[in-house]
Scaffold this motif. Structure first.
Motif, PDB file in Angstrom:
ATOM      1  N   ARG A  87      -8.902  -5.641   0.057  1.00  0.00           N
ATOM      2  CA  ARG A  87      -8.685  -5.096  -1.157  1.00  0.00           C
ATOM      3  C   ARG A  87      -7.619  -6.104  -1.647  1.00  0.00           C
ATOM      4  O   ARG A  87      -7.383  -7.378  -1.410  1.00  0.00           O
ATOM      5  CB  ARG A  87      -8.376  -3.859  -1.084  1.00  0.00           C
ATOM      6  CG  ARG A  87      -9.688  -3.104  -0.629  1.00  0.00           C
ATOM      7  CD  ARG A  87      -9.798  -1.664  -1.324  1.00  0.00           C
ATOM      8  NE  ARG A  87     -11.067  -0.976  -1.100  1.00  0.00           N
ATOM      9  CZ  ARG A  87     -11.381   0.264  -1.208  1.00  0.00           C
ATOM     10  NH1 ARG A  87     -10.298   1.035  -1.239  1.00  0.00           N
ATOM     11  NH2 ARG A  87     -12.270   0.812  -0.885  1.00  0.00           N
ATOM     12  N   GLU A  97       1.675  -8.355   1.324  1.00  0.00           N
ATOM     13  CA  GLU A  97       0.890  -7.413   2.080  1.00  0.00           C
ATOM     14  C   GLU A  97      -0.705  -7.516   1.592  1.00  0.00           C
ATOM     15  O   GLU A  97      -1.001  -7.421   0.159  1.00  0.00           O
ATOM     16  CB  GLU A  97       1.440  -6.047   1.406  1.00  0.00           C
ATOM     17  CG  GLU A  97       0.557  -4.719   1.842  1.00  0.00           C
ATOM     18  CD  GLU A  97       0.947  -3.494   1.205  1.00  0.00           C
ATOM     19  OE1 GLU A  97      -0.043  -2.816   0.979  1.00  0.00           O
ATOM     20  OE2 GLU A  97       2.188  -3.037   1.103  1.00  0.00           O
ATOM     21  N   GLN A  98      -1.449  -7.388   2.666  1.00  0.00           N
ATOM     22  CA  GLN A  98      -3.165  -7.480   2.118  1.00  0.00           C
ATOM     23  C   GLN A  98      -3.469  -6.093   2.662  1.00  0.00           C
ATOM     24  O   GLN A  98      -3.242  -5.606   3.823  1.00  0.00           O
ATOM     25  CB  GLN A  98      -3.663  -8.494   3.249  1.00  0.00           C
ATOM     26  CG  GLN A  98      -5.037  -8.440   3.415  1.00  0.00           C
ATOM     27  CD  GLN A  98      -5.808  -8.977   1.940  1.00  0.00           C
ATOM     28  OE1 GLN A  98      -5.640 -10.011   1.557  1.00  0.00           O
ATOM     29  NE2 GLN A  98      -6.644  -8.100   1.210  1.00  0.00           N
ATOM     30  N   GLN A  99      -3.868  -5.594   1.625  1.00  0.00           N
ATOM     31  CA  GLN A  99      -4.621  -4.139   1.940  1.00  0.00           C
ATOM     32  C   GLN A  99      -6.150  -4.316   2.467  1.00  0.00           C
ATOM     33  O   GLN A  99      -6.925  -5.020   1.816  1.00  0.00           O
ATOM     34  CB  GLN A  99      -4.518  -3.305   0.503  1.00  0.00           C
ATOM     35  CG  GLN A  99      -2.976  -2.954   0.161  1.00  0.00           C
ATOM     36  CD  GLN A  99      -2.936  -2.265  -0.920  1.00  0.00           C
ATOM     37  OE1 GLN A  99      -3.840  -2.102  -1.812  1.00  0.00           O
ATOM     38  NE2 GLN A  99      -2.017  -1.592  -1.312  1.00  0.00           N
ATOM     39  N   LEU A 111      -6.663   2.929   4.650  1.00  0.00           N
ATOM     40  CA  LEU A 111      -6.093   1.770   3.945  1.00  0.00           C
ATOM     41  C   LEU A 111      -4.947   1.213   5.042  1.00  0.00           C
ATOM     42  O   LEU A 111      -4.076   2.027   5.378  1.00  0.00           O
ATOM     43  CB  LEU A 111      -5.540   2.081   2.745  1.00  0.00           C
ATOM     44  CG  LEU A 111      -5.286   1.081   1.784  1.00  0.00           C
ATOM     45  CD1 LEU A 111      -6.661   0.245   1.550  1.00  0.00           C
ATOM     46  CD2 LEU A 111      -4.614   1.338   0.557  1.00  0.00           C
ATOM     47  N   HIS A 113      -2.427  -1.468   5.679  1.00  0.00           N
ATOM     48  CA  HIS A 113      -1.520  -2.389   4.926  1.00  0.00           C
ATOM     49  C   HIS A 113      -0.915  -3.446   5.987  1.00  0.00           C
ATOM     50  O   HIS A 113      -0.033  -3.121   6.741  1.00  0.00           O
ATOM     51  CB  HIS A 113      -0.336  -1.364   4.314  1.00  0.00           C
ATOM     52  CG  HIS A 113      -0.698  -0.414   3.478  1.00  0.00           C
ATOM     53  ND1 HIS A 113      -0.757  -0.761   2.006  1.00  0.00           N
ATOM     54  CD2 HIS A 113      -1.249   0.941   3.706  1.00  0.00           C
ATOM     55  CE1 HIS A 113      -1.065   0.456   1.429  1.00  0.00           C
ATOM     56  NE2 HIS A 113      -1.291   1.586   2.503  1.00  0.00           N
ATOM     57  N   TYR A 114      -1.401  -4.744   5.846  1.00  0.00           N
ATOM     58  CA  TYR A 114      -0.752  -5.757   6.790  1.00  0.00           C
ATOM     59  C   TYR A 114       0.229  -6.590   5.981  1.00  0.00           C
ATOM     60  O   TYR A 114       0.035  -7.192   5.004  1.00  0.00           O
ATOM     61  CB  TYR A 114      -2.136  -6.740   7.246  1.00  0.00           C
ATOM     62  CG  TYR A 114      -2.815  -6.120   8.179  1.00  0.00           C
ATOM     63  CD1 TYR A 114      -2.852  -6.647   9.411  1.00  0.00           C
ATOM     64  CD2 TYR A 114      -4.046  -5.297   7.690  1.00  0.00           C
ATOM     65  CE1 TYR A 114      -3.695  -6.158  10.342  1.00  0.00           C
ATOM     66  CE2 TYR A 114      -4.976  -5.061   8.785  1.00  0.00           C
ATOM     67  CZ  TYR A 114      -4.882  -5.186   9.948  1.00  0.00           C
ATOM     68  OH  TYR A 114      -5.699  -4.932  10.825  1.00  0.00           O
ATOM     69  N   CYS A 129       1.850  -3.541  10.331  1.00  0.00           N
ATOM     70  CA  CYS A 129       0.823  -2.894   9.810  1.00  0.00           C
ATOM     71  C   CYS A 129       1.046  -1.554   9.889  1.00  0.00           C
ATOM     72  O   CYS A 129       1.534  -0.894  10.821  1.00  0.00           O
ATOM     73  CB  CYS A 129      -0.404  -3.240  10.658  1.00  0.00           C
ATOM     74  SG  CYS A 129      -2.031  -2.480   9.913  1.00  0.00           S
ATOM     75  N   GLU A 132      -2.923   4.372   6.184  1.00  0.00           N
ATOM     76  CA  GLU A 132      -2.836   5.439   5.307  1.00  0.00           C
ATOM     77  C   GLU A 132      -4.032   5.898   5.239  1.00  0.00           C
ATOM     78  O   GLU A 132      -5.200   5.193   5.077  1.00  0.00           O
ATOM     79  CB  GLU A 132      -2.236   4.983   4.037  1.00  0.00           C
ATOM     80  CG  GLU A 132      -2.324   5.788   2.767  1.00  0.00           C
ATOM     81  CD  GLU A 132      -1.855   5.144   1.511  1.00  0.00           C
ATOM     82  OE1 GLU A 132      -1.722   5.890   0.562  1.00  0.00           O
ATOM     83  OE2 GLU A 132      -1.817   4.019   1.514  1.00  0.00           O
TER      84      GLU A 132
END
Length: 139
Positions: A87, A97-99, A111, A113-114, A129, A132
């Motif tokens: 995402r 941050e890559q979701q 989800l 969060h990286y 990471c 969620e």
């Protein structure tokens, strides 16, 4: 004039102002790194999975075995995801941050969060990471 110079000086001292937002190549790298780490998790290749972690995370966990134990016990949705969908990428003052939306082994949506950190050689590594519970359940 003095106020304009002071404002410009303060602008450059503001965290994150001098950092460029992640570009398309960075975003592709984030997805490649996360995908490769998930593949390593699926293969139970702790050494390879650990290699995608930032030096600070590697120091924190100390070894691939300890890292994998933590992932297995606390991050089942990324350790054994049923599906994965990349995402948004969000730029924070602490880094990009890559979701990633994942369906975990329990069938629920999460989800992930990286967080990423650029290394001195210009490469990216995962610096953290967190998961969620997602409101939506579809990929």
């Amino acid at each position: 004039m003095r106020c304009a110079t002071l404002a410009l000086f303060l602008l450059f001292l503001t965290p994150g102002v001098l950092r460029a937002e992640p570009n398309a190549a960075d975003k592709a790298a984030f997805q490649e790194i996360i995908g490769a780490q998930i593949s390593a998790f699926r293969a139970d290749d702790g050494a390879k999975a650990f290699g995608f972690a930032s030096p600070a995370l590697q120091t924190k966990f100390g070894s691939p075995g300890v890292f994998m134990d933590m992932v297995k016990s606390g991050y089942a949705p990324v350790y054994r995801p049923r599906s994965v969908e990349f995402r948004a990428v969000i730029d924070h003052t602490r880094g990009p941050e890559q979701q990633v939306f994942v369906i975990g082994p329990d069938g629920r949506g999460y989800l992930a969060h990286y967080m990423f950190e650029r290394q001195p050689d210009g490469s990216w590594r995962i610096s953290g990471c967190y998961l969620e519970r997602a409101q939506d359940e579809s990929v």
